[in-house]
Enzyme design. Structure first.
Site, short mmCIF file in Angstrom:
data_model
loop_
_atom_site.label_atom_id
_atom_site.label_comp_id
_atom_site.label_asym_id
_atom_site.label_seq_id
_atom_site.Cartn_x
_atom_site.Cartn_y
_atom_site.Cartn_z
N ASP A 349 0.83 -1.21 0.00
CA ASP A 349 0.00 0.00 0.00
C ASP A 349 0.86 1.26 0.00
O ASP A 349 2.03 1.23 0.39
CB ASP A 349 -0.92 0.01 1.22
N GLU A 350 0.28 2.36 -0.42
CA GLU A 350 0.86 3.70 -0.29
C GLU A 350 2.31 3.77 -0.76
O GLU A 350 3.15 4.45 -0.16
CB GLU A 350 0.73 4.19 1.15
#
Length: 544
Positions: A349-350
């Site tokens: 993620d991210e």
């Protein structure tokens, strides 16, 4: 009970008096009694059958209750070590508060007692289902597998008065309503995540959380073991990950890490509560602790400083470098060897500092490494920006307002065979503030009151995703603002039990108006277990 908590509760009680008994907000969260005199409110002598959390699939009340007495024996099949161990576990739960000896004996010597029985041919109960039969002449728990008996023990426990949770002798009587409960879970994956990277939590603190999860039939503990602020698991081939990368946490505290032996202790303890541990090494982003420990993992060969803030998206492993994949191989190999469970979470993620092309190339190389060491991949739903490996699960953490095209990308992966774990941040993230006045937590996903965390249907949540692609739900607890077990308590409770119910109970039982009553009746149990909790004004808690 800590001095801090006594003061909090005294202040909360005074505020409640000033408000003429109307609870609300964080002030009410800490306003319970200290619980040493049998709970915060009177309870019925016999709890209605099935009036527990999660609510059972089938409840058939009948006849008079079963009474636990000092003559009660716990009967098990001596030839099965699993049932004997479960008998000891049950006796250990019940002895302190009842004061009864509760010997664990062979089933034939337990007439009139509590019997734990395995019935491998009872296929309708599945791997985790159980049947509880309660009558004046005895109580029997039957399951096809040991995990089912363990889940049944949690039901038996909740059917007793909450004072049974105390560690000193309490007044009875100890009765369980008569009738039959037949119960199986809706989803096979019912998880909770604990972030030990932003703030570190000790082995004993993690065990405490495991026991809290067990009461609500959670079967998966996801441990977030690495992030920008700290690396928490020993890796022999890259020792500075912990000695340097694990030396801090958010706010600049001392951090910490688990030795391999300590991690295995957590895994064994979770297994004793029939929970599978899913370790997470987040990559290619959320990797500053690793990058600070080893300069060669950076594209420019320069190690950044350790990080103690809370920003995200600024760090990345160097996808073009060969050493990156040597590093990943070593970490996954060593972690997989310590982990008996099926899954290894690779984050994903991210990764805002990783180009899309590098992200795809990275995931295409890393996922086969997980398979090489005998595990299946779990990744956050951004993994669908690459190609999830066969058998992978993706964990959706978006919001109700997440753009339709992002949701469709995840739904398309589900239609192609990728399984889904649902953790919508504005429903299940336990670190989100309840209201604007909540002292702890964050609010980037919005405020998440108790009803909002409960009142949604996992099977229908993601448009275009087949209902049978949903493997289950998970409640993440991120710890940017949480540094103590009291902090964990007040953010997890009372939302965690409701998310656990979404994972366990049939969709047909889902009803806020009945759930909030059963949740309210958990309050004396929270007190008995010394669990701090938020007294949401949405829930009709017992009078104090």
């Amino acid at each position: 009970m800590t001095q801090r908590r006594r003061i909090q509760r005294l202040i909360g009680s005074l505020l409640l008096v000033a408000a003429a008994g109307v609870g609300g907000g964080e002030a009410a969260a800490d306003s319970g009694t200290d619980g040493r005199n049998g709970g915060s409110a009177a309870e019925p002598e016999v709890r209605p059958l099935g009036h527990i959390v999660p609510v059972p699939a089938s409840v058939a009340p009948a006849g008079e209750p079963y009474s636990l007495t000092r003559h009660t024996r716990i009967g098990v099949d001596d030839a099965r070590p699993e049932t004997r161990e479960l008998g000891r576990y049950l006796a250990g739960l019940l002895r302190p508060a009842t004061g009864f000896p509760l010997p664990v004996v062979d089933d034939r010597a337990a007439r009139g007692g509590i019997r734990l029985r395995l019935s491998p041919g009872d296929t309708e109960l599945g791997d985790e289902g159980y049947r509880l039969r309660s009558a004046p002449d005895g109580l029997t728990l039957t399951a096809r597998a040991p995990a089912g008996l363990f889940r049944g023990v949690q039901t038996l426990r909740q059917q007793l008065p909450s004072a049974v949770e105390r560690r000193s002798v309490q007044n009875g009587p100890w009765k369980i309503a008569g009738g039959t409960i037949t119960d199986t879970p809706r989803y096979a994956y019912r998880g909770a995540m604990l972030d030990v990277s932003r703030h570190f939590f000790t082995v004993d603190e993690v065990k405490r959380y495991i026991d809290q999860l067990a009461l609500y039939k959670v079967n998966t503990l996801h441990l977030h073991l690495s992030d920008d602020q700290g690396w928490r698991i020993a890796v022999d081939s890259w020792p500075r990950l912990t000695t340097y990368g694990g030396s801090t946490e958010v706010g600049g505290g001392p951090g910490g890490f688990y030795t391999k032996a300590q991690y295995q202790e957590i895994v064994r303890y979770a297994a004793s509560r029939y929970q599978e541990v899913v370790p997470e090494i987040d990559m290619p982003g959320h990797t500053n602790a690793a990058l600070a420990s080893y300069p060669e993992l950076n594209c420019d060969g320069v190690a950044p400083p350790l990080y103690t803030g809370t920003k995200v998206g600024f760090s990345s492993l160097c996808a073009p470098k060969a050493v990156t994949y040597d590093f990943v191989d070593d970490v996954i190999r060593e972690l997989a060897a310590l982990t008996p469970g099926r899954y290894l979470h690779i984050g994903g993620d991210e990764a805002h500092s990783t180009s899309h092309a590098d992200y795809v190339a990275f995931m295409d190389k890393v996922q086969p490494v997980v398979a090489k060491y005998g595990k299946k991949v779990i990744g956050w739903h951004q993994l669908t920006g690459a190609t999830p490996a066969e058998g992978a699960l993706v964990q959706f953490w978006g919001l109700d307002r997440t753009p339709a095209e992002e949701k469709e990308r995840v739904a398309a992966a589900a239609r192609a065979g990728t399984g889904l774990i649902l953790s919508p941040a504005d429903r299940t993230y336990l670190d989100m503030k309840y209201t604007k006045d909540t002292r702890l937590g964050l609010a980037w996903a919005g405020y998440v009151e108790v009803r909002r965390s409960y009142d949604w249907n996992p099977a229908a949540y993601l448009p275009g995703a087949p209902a049978d692609a949903v493997r289950g739900v998970e409640a993440p607890l991120w710890t940017e603002t949480l540094a103590t077990t009291d902090d964990l308590d007040v953010m997890a409770f009372p939302r965690l039990p409701g998310i656990a119910e979404l994972g366990w109970s049939p969709a047909a039982t889902h009803d806020w108006d009945t759930y909030k009553l059963r949740l309210a009746d958990q309050a004396p149990r929270f007190d008995a277990l010394d669990i701090d909790y938020y007294r949401s004004p949405e829930v009709p808690w017992p009078a104090e």
